[in-house]
Enzyme design. Structure first.
Site, PDB file in Angstrom:
ATOM      1  N   SER A   1     -37.031  -4.985 -18.233  1.00  0.00           N
ATOM      2  CA  SER A   1     -38.086  -4.937 -17.221  1.00  0.00           C
ATOM      3  C   SER A   1     -39.442  -4.797 -17.891  1.00  0.00           C
ATOM      4  O   SER A   1     -39.564  -4.205 -18.973  1.00  0.00           O
ATOM      5  CB  SER A   1     -37.864  -3.764 -16.269  1.00  0.00           C
ATOM      6  OG  SER A   1     -38.993  -3.560 -15.433  1.00  0.00           O
TER       7      SER A   1
ATOM      8  N   TYR B   1     -36.955   5.347 -15.126  1.00  0.00           N
ATOM      9  CA  TYR B   1     -36.740   3.899 -15.121  1.00  0.00           C
ATOM     10  C   TYR B   1     -37.356   3.267 -16.363  1.00  0.00           C
ATOM     11  O   TYR B   1     -36.703   2.491 -17.073  1.00  0.00           O
ATOM     12  CB  TYR B   1     -37.346   3.303 -13.859  1.00  0.00           C
ATOM     13  CG  TYR B   1     -37.198   1.802 -13.749  1.00  0.00           C
ATOM     14  CD1 TYR B   1     -35.960   1.225 -13.461  1.00  0.00           C
ATOM     15  CD2 TYR B   1     -38.286   0.955 -13.933  1.00  0.00           C
ATOM     16  CE1 TYR B   1     -35.813  -0.155 -13.364  1.00  0.00           C
ATOM     17  CE2 TYR B   1     -38.150  -0.423 -13.827  1.00  0.00           C
ATOM     18  CZ  TYR B   1     -36.917  -0.966 -13.549  1.00  0.00           C
ATOM     19  OH  TYR B   1     -36.768  -2.328 -13.451  1.00  0.00           O
TER      20      TYR B   1
END
Length: 239
Positions: A144, A157
């Site tokens: 990501s 995250y």
């Protein structure tokens, strides 16, 4: 890129989700046999329907890819039945955000590590020995943009995705000269139904589409990408 890549076997972990579904369908169109892992039966059934005439080339396995024993059994089964495993694409992941680090539940932190980091570790640990045996293979792990862009409220995250990229980079170094290639795909927010529901006010037109990202992954799995190894490829769209 040639019109067809031939009959090869690809394992798409999370192959029925928003991005995984697009990757699975793209591989099927290139005449791969595609094995997918899934957790939701309805998503697996939907993928079967979308596969159309390519359905005979599709296999589904309800497997938790953070479970070492389950994954080892899956890889042993695939290798035994097909005699090969040409590509591993890990699209498994999860997001938890909007919470400051000191307010974050430890269980959420562990969940981010499991989905975004441990999944890749468990899968690669099982798959790499098989690929080394045949001297070829391509591994693509989906990370990501958050691995580099560390926004507030997304510590767990961002940390899990950054660690995943570091792990793949190190694995790529381990595998130099073996014929097995390892790369990471680094998307921003992907235009999926779940993300649209979560961010209804966003400009969806700027988000990369799953089908566009799938084409990049398809390239990385093929022979035309034989010189691409140890890369982290951004697929941000206009965002």
């Amino acid at each position: 890129m040639s019109a067809k890549l031939g009959s090869r076997l690809a394992l798409v972990a999370g192959g029925t989700g928003g991005l995984g579904r697009a990757v699975s369908l793209a591989l099927l169109e290139r005449e791969y046999t595609v094995a997918v892992t899934y957790r939701r039966r309805e998503e697996w059934e939907a993928l079967q329907g979308a596969a159309g005439a390519n359905k005979p080339q599709l296999e589904g396995y309800s497997v938790d890819v953070t479970d070492e024993t389950a994954v080892a059994g899956l890889i042993e089964n695939l290798a035994g039945n097909h005699g090969r495993l040409d590509a591993l694409i890990n699209t498994v992941g999860g997001y938890a955000g909007g919470i400051r680090l000191w307010q974050l539940d430890a269980k959420v932190f562990e969940q981010m590590l499991a989905l975004n980091l441990r999944s890749g570790f468990v899968l690669c640990r099982a798959v790499v020995p098989v690929m080394l045996k045949w001297g070829h293979g391509s591994i693509v792990n989906v990370a990501s943009k958050a691995a580099f862009d560390h926004a507030a409220g997304a510590a767990a995250y961002a940390a899990s995705k950054a660690a995943a990229i570091a792990m793949m980079d190190s694995l790529a170094a381990d595998l130099k000269g073996t014929g097995v290639r390892v790369n990471s795909i680094v998307p921003s927010v992907i235009d999926t139904e779940a993300n649209r529901k979560a961010m209804p006010e966003a400009d969806f037109a700027k988000w990369p589409k799953p089908e566009d990202i799938a084409r990049v992954i398809l390239f990385l799995c093929g022979d035309d990408a034989k010189v691409v190894h140890g890369a982290s490829i951004p697929v941000y769209g206009d965002s």
